[in-house]
Write a protein that holds these residues in place. Sequence first.
Motif, PDB file in Angstrom:
ATOM      1  N   VAL A   1       0.704   4.086  -2.789  1.00 22.07           N
ATOM      2  CA  VAL A   1       0.316   5.465  -2.472  1.00 22.07           C
ATOM      3  C   VAL A   1       1.448   6.436  -2.812  1.00 22.07           C
TER       4      VAL A   1
ATOM      5  N   VAL B   1       0.837  -1.204   0.000  1.00 19.09           N
ATOM      6  CA  VAL B   1       0.000   0.000   0.000  1.00 19.09           C
ATOM      7  C   VAL B   1       0.871   1.252   0.000  1.00 19.09           C
TER       8      VAL B   1
ATOM      9  N   PRO C   1      -3.710  -1.036  -7.682  1.00 16.77           N
ATOM     10  CA  PRO C   1      -4.743  -1.236  -6.651  1.00 16.77           C
ATOM     11  C   PRO C   1      -5.301  -2.652  -6.622  1.00 16.77           C
TER      12      PRO C   1
ATOM     13  N   THR D   1      -3.170  -5.067  -4.519  1.00 13.03           N
ATOM     14  CA  THR D   1      -3.390  -4.902  -3.083  1.00 13.03           C
ATOM     15  C   THR D   1      -4.731  -5.488  -2.664  1.00 13.03           C
TER      16      THR D   1
END
Length: 755
Positions: A446, A442, A453, A456
């Motif tokens: 980020v 993550v 995404p 994750t």
Amino acid sequence: MRGRRSRSGRGRIVLLAAAAAVGAAALVANTISPAGAARSLLTLVAMLVVPGAAIVTVVRLRSVTAEVAVVVAGSLAVWILGGVVMTSTRTWLPVELFQLVMAAATLVLLRQAWTSSRTAAADPARELGAGGDPPGHWWPYAVHLVLLAAAFVLWFHAVRSVHLDARDFAGLAPELSWTFWAGLLLLAVGFCVELGRRGRGAVLATYVAGLVVMVHALPVLAYELPRYAWVYKHIGVTAFIAQGGQLDRGVDLYQNWPGFFAASAIFTSVSHTSLLATAGWAEVVFGFATVTALVFVFDEVAPQRRRARWLAAWLFVAFNWVGQDYFSPQAASFVLVLVVLGLILHTLPGPRLGGLPTGPLLVWWRQHQPVPAAWTSPTTWASDRGSLQVTVPVRRGTARLLANGPADVPAAPGGEALIYLLFAAVVVTHQLSPMMTIALTVALLVGGVAGRPRVTLVMGLLTALWFLLAHDYLASHSGLLSLSLDPFANSASNTNVSHESSGSALVSHAATLLSAAAWLLAAAGIRRRWRYGFLDLAPLVLAGVPILLLVGYSYGGEALYRVYLFSLIGTTLLAARAFFPGDGSSRRSPGAAAVLLLAVLGSAAGLTFVNLGRDQINRVPPGDLAVAQFFYANAPAGALLISGAPTLPLRVSPLYANYGVPGGYTDPDLLQLPTLRNRPMTPSAVTLIGDIYPRRFVDATAIYVALSSSMEAYVETYGIMPRGSMHRLDVLMGASGRFDLVYRNPTAVLYRIRA
């Protein structure tokens, strides 16, 4: 360049053919060869190489470093997931699975080797060109060979002269002869010489491997049995699975995360190997595997920075005093996590993998700092992931970073699917590692470093699904993996000590100094890279995010160790940048070379001191094992074994589930009674033991108490009881009439509390 590609192509063909040969030989050996050391070694090598090599031919990664790492991690994942599927479905066929995987992988490897050889033969132009060292430059290799040979001759002499009966609570390090330290010095000098000269990867890798062997193989050769009492619990779980071929999730936490144990059970079932004889070598095997996976991660973060990568690998080995690489689930899962992170960086790079544009901060910094001589004119610099156009600043000028993104390289086909495969193996192997992997993923996502995404999300779903399957056990043991927002409580040790001995305290201080040195070098690396115009985001994320664990899971008092271990991934690469902030090609001053040697040698010496520290409690004497084996062989089902201190090798039998506290994740010991700590042993203490345990464990069919010399060393090391307390308890129990002596050997004794 063509010569290099040609050698790489020929080398790939040779490696594929060699892996296929290993797979075929393992199949033959496990069919006609009797059990023995040679068969066990061949089986281990085949299990760690052949399936992963077949995976590499399908996924087709872009770099040799990635392929080598995936070979090991992919092989681990195949056996872990295969073992979990078999135990979960109660179809335990380890030999059949081994034969099927080896046969299929060998066929894939042979086919790929044949295809590659035909492609190479069809393009004779690839054979043109030259590469490698110019003619006559063989002598540097000879010098390194002599240094390594001399270092290991000295090391082996030191191993043979180790005296295990020494009573120094600082461990084995003070007992080592001068030849060990001379060998370590030669190893460090050779490594630093190669760093300062050509920095050839093969030579540097050999020195790092030598460090792993010097530190981690010494206790294997010096001790009669694998060290650490908790290793024997892992041996018992492996034997439980190998014998019954199924799981019992109500027994303990291990059987709710059985991946490593199932894979180990496949190995023991196929090779007919006793883990009591081989488990100690796991420290060396996992040490090699960890370095392989680490270099893959470093290669993705700092490509074409060979010196920095291998220096970071050395520093990781030397600063890693945590000791996670013994025969354990966390050792296997850590290797898998490293390769998962490397694959994310490798296949899913983001715009900031090379670092953050420093912008106005760089302007401010350049206005207040001296300018390196190399920055006196506008220059295009090659960054870690692309190129940077730098308008060179002066003290009254400005600076501007225009482009700082990943190189335009297509993603490796199948890389994302491989990430899911390896992460699934992590999920079923260890409780904490999936959480740490998700947190790091993550943060990389980020920060714009790497990731997607959906990756994750899939990781979170896989983790949630497995935790759901373990819900019943976790619900009945709410203290496990509990959430806590108190970082001070989470970082507290789970070892309750009162007055630690001077030798043991010295080991603790050495570990603290190693940790401080790692972070200080990392800070120096950040500063030097900043002066070069870079802010390396990826290693900063890898070093900083693990600290979040201290405001998450309490993890039984081990959170601080896991934070330090995972943070070392980024910390050591930043530390290496303190010595090689650029491409490392410039000549170094004598002062800088001396500092480099001090860091390399000092960290290795510190690791030796900590890794071999507290020998008296980490070593498992044969007498302690004999007591445990006698209990499991003779005690009635439902009996409970209480040790004087937590040094007894419990649960070593495949029948361990029939004994102890039902569903318990801790084993009782006398030190858990506050009234017995820090007080002389008297007849009233013996009466208390004989009264309290039958009332506390009313369902136990019988209760036994074990005492030993290693337990005496434990309470003396940590100052928990007066000197001689275990011997005094032995005398009092024998004279009390409340205990029956059932077994005794020169170093340990076993009593049974009378009903």
